[in-house]
Design a protein around this motif. Structure first.
Motif, PDB file in Angstrom:
ATOM      1  N   LEU A 166       0.828  -1.206   0.000  1.00 13.80           N
ATOM      2  CA  LEU A 166       0.000   0.000   0.000  1.00 13.80           C
ATOM      3  C   LEU A 166       0.864   1.258   0.000  1.00 13.80           C
ATOM      4  O   LEU A 166       0.680   2.151  -0.829  1.00 13.80           O
ATOM      5  N   THR A 167       1.824   1.313   0.928  1.00 12.49           N
ATOM      6  CA  THR A 167       2.657   2.524   0.996  1.00 12.49           C
ATOM      7  C   THR A 167       3.539   2.645  -0.239  1.00 12.49           C
ATOM      8  O   THR A 167       3.769   3.744  -0.742  1.00 12.49           O
ATOM      9  N   GLY A 168       4.022   1.509  -0.741  1.00  7.28           N
ATOM     10  CA  GLY A 168       4.871   1.539  -1.928  1.00  7.28           C
ATOM     11  C   GLY A 168       4.085   1.998  -3.146  1.00  7.28           C
ATOM     12  O   GLY A 168       4.561   2.807  -3.945  1.00  7.28           O
ATOM     13  N   HIS A 169       2.867   1.491  -3.290  1.00  8.20           N
ATOM     14  CA  HIS A 169       2.052   1.805  -4.466  1.00  8.20           C
ATOM     15  C   HIS A 169       1.588   3.255  -4.459  1.00  8.20           C
ATOM     16  O   HIS A 169       1.672   3.950  -5.465  1.00  8.20           O
ATOM     17  N   THR A 170       1.110   3.709  -3.301  1.00  4.09           N
ATOM     18  CA  THR A 170       0.570   5.071  -3.238  1.00  4.09           C
ATOM     19  C   THR A 170       1.655   6.104  -2.988  1.00  4.09           C
ATOM     20  O   THR A 170       1.483   7.267  -3.309  1.00  4.09           O
ATOM     21  N   GLY A 171       2.779   5.662  -2.410  1.00  3.59           N
ATOM     22  CA  GLY A 171       3.823   6.621  -2.069  1.00  3.59           C
ATOM     23  C   GLY A 171       3.458   7.416  -0.826  1.00  3.59           C
ATOM     24  O   GLY A 171       4.224   8.252  -0.356  1.00  3.59           O
ATOM     25  N   VAL A 172       2.261   7.134  -0.269  1.00  2.00           N
ATOM     26  CA  VAL A 172       1.826   7.834   0.945  1.00  2.00           C
ATOM     27  C   VAL A 172       2.281   7.036   2.163  1.00  2.00           C
ATOM     28  O   VAL A 172       2.147   5.812   2.196  1.00  2.00           O
ATOM     29  N   VAL A 193       7.151 -11.166  16.254  1.00  2.00           N
ATOM     30  CA  VAL A 193       6.526 -10.358  15.201  1.00  2.00           C
ATOM     31  C   VAL A 193       7.191  -8.979  15.150  1.00  2.00           C
ATOM     32  O   VAL A 193       7.487  -8.459  14.068  1.00  2.00           O
ATOM     33  N   ALA A 194       7.445  -8.392  16.320  1.00  2.00           N
ATOM     34  CA  ALA A 194       8.107  -7.084  16.358  1.00  2.00           C
ATOM     35  C   ALA A 194       9.472  -7.146  15.682  1.00  2.00           C
ATOM     36  O   ALA A 194       9.941  -6.190  15.074  1.00  2.00           O
ATOM     37  N   LEU A 195      10.087  -8.309  15.740  1.00  2.00           N
ATOM     38  CA  LEU A 195      11.396  -8.507  15.124  1.00  2.00           C
ATOM     39  C   LEU A 195      11.295  -8.695  13.605  1.00  2.00           C
ATOM     40  O   LEU A 195      12.133  -8.227  12.843  1.00  2.00           O
ATOM     41  N   ALA A 196      10.209  -9.392  13.193  1.00  2.00           N
ATOM     42  CA  ALA A 196      10.117  -9.808  11.790  1.00  2.00           C
ATOM     43  C   ALA A 196       9.478  -8.758  10.890  1.00  2.00           C
ATOM     44  O   ALA A 196       9.757  -8.708   9.686  1.00  2.00           O
ATOM     45  N   VAL A 197       8.611  -7.911  11.464  1.00  2.00           N
ATOM     46  CA  VAL A 197       7.902  -6.949  10.613  1.00  2.00           C
ATOM     47  C   VAL A 197       8.848  -5.972   9.893  1.00  2.00           C
ATOM     48  O   VAL A 197       8.703  -5.768   8.686  1.00  2.00           O
ATOM     49  N   PRO A 198       9.827  -5.364  10.582  1.00  2.00           N
ATOM     50  CA  PRO A 198      10.626  -4.337   9.886  1.00  2.00           C
ATOM     51  C   PRO A 198      11.286  -4.788   8.575  1.00  2.00           C
ATOM     52  O   PRO A 198      11.081  -4.113   7.553  1.00  2.00           O
ATOM     53  N   PRO A 199      12.031  -5.901   8.553  1.00  2.00           N
ATOM     54  CA  PRO A 199      12.662  -6.226   7.260  1.00  2.00           C
ATOM     55  C   PRO A 199      11.650  -6.524   6.152  1.00  2.00           C
ATOM     56  O   PRO A 199      11.881  -6.148   5.003  1.00  2.00           O
ATOM     57  N   ILE A 200      10.534  -7.169   6.508  1.00  2.00           N
ATOM     58  CA  ILE A 200       9.544  -7.487   5.471  1.00  2.00           C
ATOM     59  C   ILE A 200       8.883  -6.199   4.969  1.00  2.00           C
ATOM     60  O   ILE A 200       8.740  -5.973   3.762  1.00  2.00           O
ATOM     61  N   LEU A 201       8.537  -5.331   5.908  1.00  2.00           N
ATOM     62  CA  LEU A 201       7.861  -4.084   5.553  1.00  2.00           C
ATOM     63  C   LEU A 201       8.752  -3.201   4.680  1.00  2.00           C
ATOM     64  O   LEU A 201       8.342  -2.729   3.619  1.00  2.00           O
ATOM     65  N   VAL A 202       9.977  -3.022   5.115  1.00  2.00           N
ATOM     66  CA  VAL A 202      10.884  -2.140   4.378  1.00  2.00           C
ATOM     67  C   VAL A 202      11.153  -2.707   2.982  1.00  2.00           C
ATOM     68  O   VAL A 202      11.106  -1.986   1.987  1.00  2.00           O
ATOM     69  N   ASN A 203      11.397  -4.003   2.890  1.00  2.00           N
ATOM     70  CA  ASN A 203      11.687  -4.584   1.575  1.00  2.00           C
ATOM     71  C   ASN A 203      10.482  -4.552   0.638  1.00  2.00           C
ATOM     72  O   ASN A 203      10.633  -4.336  -0.557  1.00  2.00           O
ATOM     73  N   THR A 204       9.289  -4.771   1.193  1.00  2.00           N
ATOM     74  CA  THR A 204       8.096  -4.708   0.341  1.00  2.00           C
ATOM     75  C   THR A 204       7.906  -3.285  -0.179  1.00  2.00           C
ATOM     76  O   THR A 204       7.704  -3.069  -1.380  1.00  2.00           O
ATOM     77  N   HIS A 205       8.017  -2.330   0.731  1.00  2.00           N
ATOM     78  CA  HIS A 205       7.868  -0.919   0.352  1.00  2.00           C
ATOM     79  C   HIS A 205       8.895  -0.540  -0.715  1.00  2.00           C
ATOM     80  O   HIS A 205       8.548  -0.011  -1.768  1.00  2.00           O
ATOM     81  N   GLU A 206      10.148  -0.869  -0.453  1.00  2.00           N
ATOM     82  CA  GLU A 206      11.213  -0.496  -1.396  1.00  2.00           C
ATOM     83  C   GLU A 206      11.086  -1.267  -2.706  1.00  2.00           C
ATOM     84  O   GLU A 206      11.399  -0.736  -3.775  1.00  2.00           O
ATOM     85  N   GLY A 207      10.656  -2.507  -2.612  1.00  2.00           N
ATOM     86  CA  GLY A 207      10.486  -3.320  -3.825  1.00  2.00           C
ATOM     87  C   GLY A 207       9.474  -2.687  -4.770  1.00  2.00           C
ATOM     88  O   GLY A 207       9.678  -2.622  -5.977  1.00  2.00           O
ATOM     89  N   VAL A 208       8.373  -2.199  -4.215  1.00  2.00           N
ATOM     90  CA  VAL A 208       7.343  -1.579  -5.056  1.00  2.00           C
ATOM     91  C   VAL A 208       7.812  -0.207  -5.537  1.00  2.00           C
ATOM     92  O   VAL A 208       7.652   0.142  -6.709  1.00  2.00           O
ATOM     93  N   ARG A 209       8.423   0.570  -4.630  1.00  2.00           N
ATOM     94  CA  ARG A 209       8.925   1.889  -5.029  1.00  2.00           C
ATOM     95  C   ARG A 209       9.971   1.751  -6.137  1.00  2.00           C
ATOM     96  O   ARG A 209      10.140   2.630  -6.963  1.00  2.00           O
TER      97      ARG A 209
END
Lengths: 226, 371
Positions: free
Chosen positions: A51-57, A97-113
Motif C-alpha cells: 500500500l505505501t509503496g504503491h501510493t507513495g503515501v 513479530v516485532a522482530l520480523a515486521v521491519p525487514p519485510i515491511l521495508v523490503n516490500t515498500h522499497e520493492g514496489v517503489r
C-alpha cells in the motif's frame, strides 16, 4: 576435541530423540512459533508495504516505524508483553513479530517503489487501473526483494525464538536456558547446533521459494544485480 | 480524427508545457510532433490518452470529448509505445504482447493466439515467444513494444520517441518496418521525436513545436522543407533542407543518356570517337548484361593502342547507382556527387544500366521542380 565427542554422545543418546522434551518435540515447537510469527508478520507487513509503496503515501512513517521497531530489544518486548498477557505463547509471538515486521515491511515498500517509472507509465498507458498495476506489475516485480526481506526475518526469528524458553513454552531454547542453569556446556552447544541447522534449512527453503515464485525473467536480472 | 481545441498545460510553478494548442490529427495518417526538449511535444501526445490532463481547452477523438470517457477504458482503445519499449521484465514476450487483450477480458488462449499473429506482423521469430525481455536486443524489444501496442487492434497509435534509444542502423530498419506496417494497417499514428530526419521520413504531416509549448508550423514534410514558417523552424530543420527536400521528387523524370555507355567488348578508339562527338570526357563501361563495370576517361582512351577492348583497361569505380524507377532526385544527386566522373549511373530494378545523368542534367531537373 573432548567437547566434540561429548556433543556426539549427546546427539547419539536415544533418550534425546523421544518424549515431550526430546529433540523432535522441541524442534516442532520451535518451528511452530517461528512459522506462526512469520505468517503473522507477513500478513501485516506485506499488504502495508504494498500500500505505501504503491501510493507513495506514508513511506516516511513506515520506514521510521520499521527502524524504531528494529531498535527494540526483543527480550524487553517479551517481558513487557508478559506483564500484560502473562506467561505463554502470546508474549513470544509478539516479540518475534516485532522482530520480523521491519525487514519485510521495508523490503516490500522499497520493492514496489523500486519498479522503474517507465514500466508504471507503460502499465497505466495501456489502461491498467491502480489495482491492476499493483497486482500485475508491482507485486511480481517486487517479489524477489519481498522474499529477501522474509528470509532475513525468518533467520532472525528462528535464531531468536530460543527466548520462548524464558517464558516456559519450550522450543530449542530450552537446551540453551537449561544448559546454562545446569552449567551443562554440551547441552547448550547441542541446542545451538540445532538452531544453526534450522537457520540454514530456512535459508534453503527460501532459495526454493524464490525458484517457485519469482518469474524466470526476473531471476536472471536480480541474480546479476545482487 | 483527433482535435486539440485550445489545449494547454500549465503547471502550478508557472511552467507552461503546452500553450493553447489548436491542431487536427487526420485519421489513417502519421502525424509527427517534433521539436527540441521543453517544447511540449510529449506532453501534447500524453494528453491524447489522458496520461496528462490539460489545464485548459478540449481534446476530441472523432468529435467526442475524451474527458467523458473513463481514462482506463480510453487507454485500452489507444496503442501506446514508449522509449526503450517499457516491457514487463517478469513476463514472456508473448504475454507482454497479450497485455491489453487480457485487460479487456479475452480468454488467455485467444489473447496468446493474437499475440503470436502480431509477432509475425512485426517480424519476430516464433522461437522468441517464450523469451524474456532482458534476453532481447534493443531493436527486438522495440518490435515487441509495437506489437504490444497493436494487440487489441486500436485505431490510434501513440508513439513517444520509440526509436531514440537504438543505434542508427537498427533505427532505420525500425522506421522502414513502421512505414511498411502503416501501409498495411492505416492507423492514426501520432509519433513524437526530436529528430527532424525521422519526422520527414515517417510523417504525412509534421507539427513543429517551439520551446514554451507553442506550435510553430503544421504542414506536410515537402511544404515544411520548402517554406519554413519562420527563422526558428528554418534553423530547426537544418541548413541542408534544400537537398533533403529533393527526396520528395522522383528521379523517373530525368532523361539519362545512353550515348556514352559501352559494353566491354567495344574498341577503345570507337568509344573515344563517339564520346568526343558528344563532348563527354568520360565513358561508362558495362558488361554484356548491362551491369556497370566502371568509368574510363577519353584522355586515357587516346593513349591506348588501337583495337584494345574497353574491358581490358583500368576502370575507375562507378560508385553507387540510383534506381530510376524508385529513387528520388536526392539519391541521383548523391550518386553524381560521389561518382569520380561527376555523373550518376541510373539503373533499373535488376541493376542494369539505363543511362547516365550528368550534374548539368540534374541541375536543370532540380531547378525545374523546386521553382
Amino acid at each position: 576435541m573432548d567437547i566434540l565427542i561429548d556433543l556426539y554422545q549427546w546427539f547419539a543418546d536415544p533418550a534425546q530423540w523421544s518424549g515431550a522434551s526430546g529433540i523432535p518435540a522441541r524442534l516442532v515447537e520451535h518451528v511452530y512459533y517461528s512459522a506462526l510469527a512469520l505468517v503473522l508478520s507477513s500478513a501485516v507487513a506485506v499488504p502495508l508495504g504494498l500500500l505505501t509503496g504503491h501510493t507513495g503515501v506514508g513511506g516516511f512513517a513506515t520506514t521510521s516505524l520499521a527502524n524504531f521497531a528494529r531498535a527494540l530489544p526483543t527480550i524487553g518486548v517479551l517481558f513487557l508483553v508478559v506483564l500484560f498477557a502473562g506467561i505463554g505463547l502470546v508474549p513470544v509471538v509478539c516479540a518475534l513479530v516485532a522482530l520480523a515486521v521491519p525487514p519485510i515491511l521495508v523490503n516490500t515498500h522499497e520493492g514496489v517503489r523500486g519498479v522503474e517509472p517507465r514500466l508504471r507509465d507503460a502499465a497505466q498507458g495501456m489502461g491498467m487501473r491502480g489495482r491492476e498495476v499493483l497486482m500485475r506489475l508491482e507485486l511480481p516485480v517486487a517479489t524477489p526483494l519481498i522474499l529477501i526481506g522474509m528470509r532475513t526475518a525468518a533467520v532472525q526469528v528462528v535464531a531468536t525464538a530460543t527466548i520462548a524458553a524464558y517464558v516456559g513454552v519450550g522450543g530449542l531454547g530450552r537446551y540453551i536456558v537449561d544448559g546454562q542453569a545446569r552449567q551443562d556446556l554440551t547441552m547448550m552447544l547441542g541446542g545451538s547446533v540445532l538452531v544453526v541447522a534450522l537457520a540454514v534449512a530456512t535459508t534453503l527453503l527460501f532459495a526454493g521459494l524464490r525458484r517457485l515464485l519469482v518469474a524466470p525473467g526476473l531471476r536472471a536480472e536480480t541474480a546479476s544485480a545482487r | 480524427m483527433i482535435t486539440f481545441e485550445g489545449a494547454s498545460k500549465h503547471y502550478p510553478d508557472g511552467t507552461v508545457a503546452v500553450a493553447d494548442l489548436d491542431l487536427t490529427v487526420e485519421t489513417g495518417a502519421t502525424t509527427v510532433f517534433v521539436g527540441p526538449s521543453g517544447s511540449g511535444k510529449t506532453t501534447s501526445l500524453r494528453m491524447i490518452n489522458r496520461m496528462v490532463e490539460p489545464t485548459g481547452g478540449t481534446i476530441r477523438i472523432d468529435g467526442e470529448d475524451i474527458r467523458r470517457q473513463d481514462p482506463a477504458v480510453l487507454r485500452r482503445s489507444i496503442g501506446y509505445v514508449i522509449q526503450q519499449a517499457g516491457l514487463f521484465p517478469h513476463r514472456t514476450v508473448l504475454d507482454n504482447i497479450a497485455t491489453v487483450p487480457l485487460l479487456l477480458g479475452w480468454r488467455r488462449a485467444k489473447a496468446r493466439a493474437r499475440a503470436a499473429e502480431l509477432m509475425e506482423l512485426v517480424g519476430l521469430e516464433p522461437a522468441q515467444a517464450r523469451r524474456y525481455p532482458h534476453q532481447l536486443s534493443g531493436g527486438q524489444q522495440q518490435r515487441v513494444g509495437v506489437a504490444r501496442a497493436l494487440a487489441a487492434d486500436p485505431p490510434i497509435l501513440l508513439m513517444d520517441e520509440p526509436f531514440s534509444a537504438v543505434d542508427p542502423v537498427v533505427r532505420t530498419t525500425l522506421q522502414d518496418e513502421l512505414l511498411r506496417l502503416q501501409q498495411e494497417l492505416h492507423k492514426t499514428i501520432v509519433f513524437v521525436t526530436h529528430d527532424i530526419d525521422e519526422a520527414v521520413r515517417l510523417g504525412d504531416r509534421i507539427a513543429v513545436f517551439r520551446p514554451g509549448g507553442v506550435l510553430a508550423q503544421y504542414a506536410a514534410p515537402e511544404r515544411l522543407l520548402a517554406e519554413p514558417a519562420d527563422a526558428f523552424v528554418e534553423s530547426f530543420i537544418g541548413y541542408d533542407r534544400g537537398v533533403r527536400r529533393l527526396s520528395f521528387f522522383p528521379a523517373r523524370d530525368l532523361s539519362p543518356h545512353e550515348d556514352t555507355v559501352f559494353d566491354d567488348q567495344t574498341r577503345a578508339e570507337d568509344a573515344r570517337d563517339i564520346a568526343e562527338g558528344h563532348g563527354s570526357p568520360w565513358v561508362l563501361v558495362v558488361s554484356a548484361e548491362r551491369i556497370p563495370l566502371g568509368w574510363v576517361g577519353t584522355d586515357q582512351l587516346s593513349r591506348v593502342p588501337a583495337g584494345v577492348p574497353l574491358g581490358d583497361l583500368d576502370l575507375a569505380p562507378y560508385g553507387h547507382t540510383f534506381n530510376i524507377g524508385t529513387d528520388s532526385l536526392r539519391a541521383a544527386l548523391d550518386a553524381a556527387v560521389l561518382s569520380p566522373a561527376g555523373r550518376a549511373v541510373g539503373v533499373d530494378e535488376d541493376g542494369r544500366v539505363v543511362g547516365v545523368v550528368s550534374q548539368d542534367d540534374l541541375g536543370t531537373a532540380i531547378w525545374s521542380v523546386t521553382e
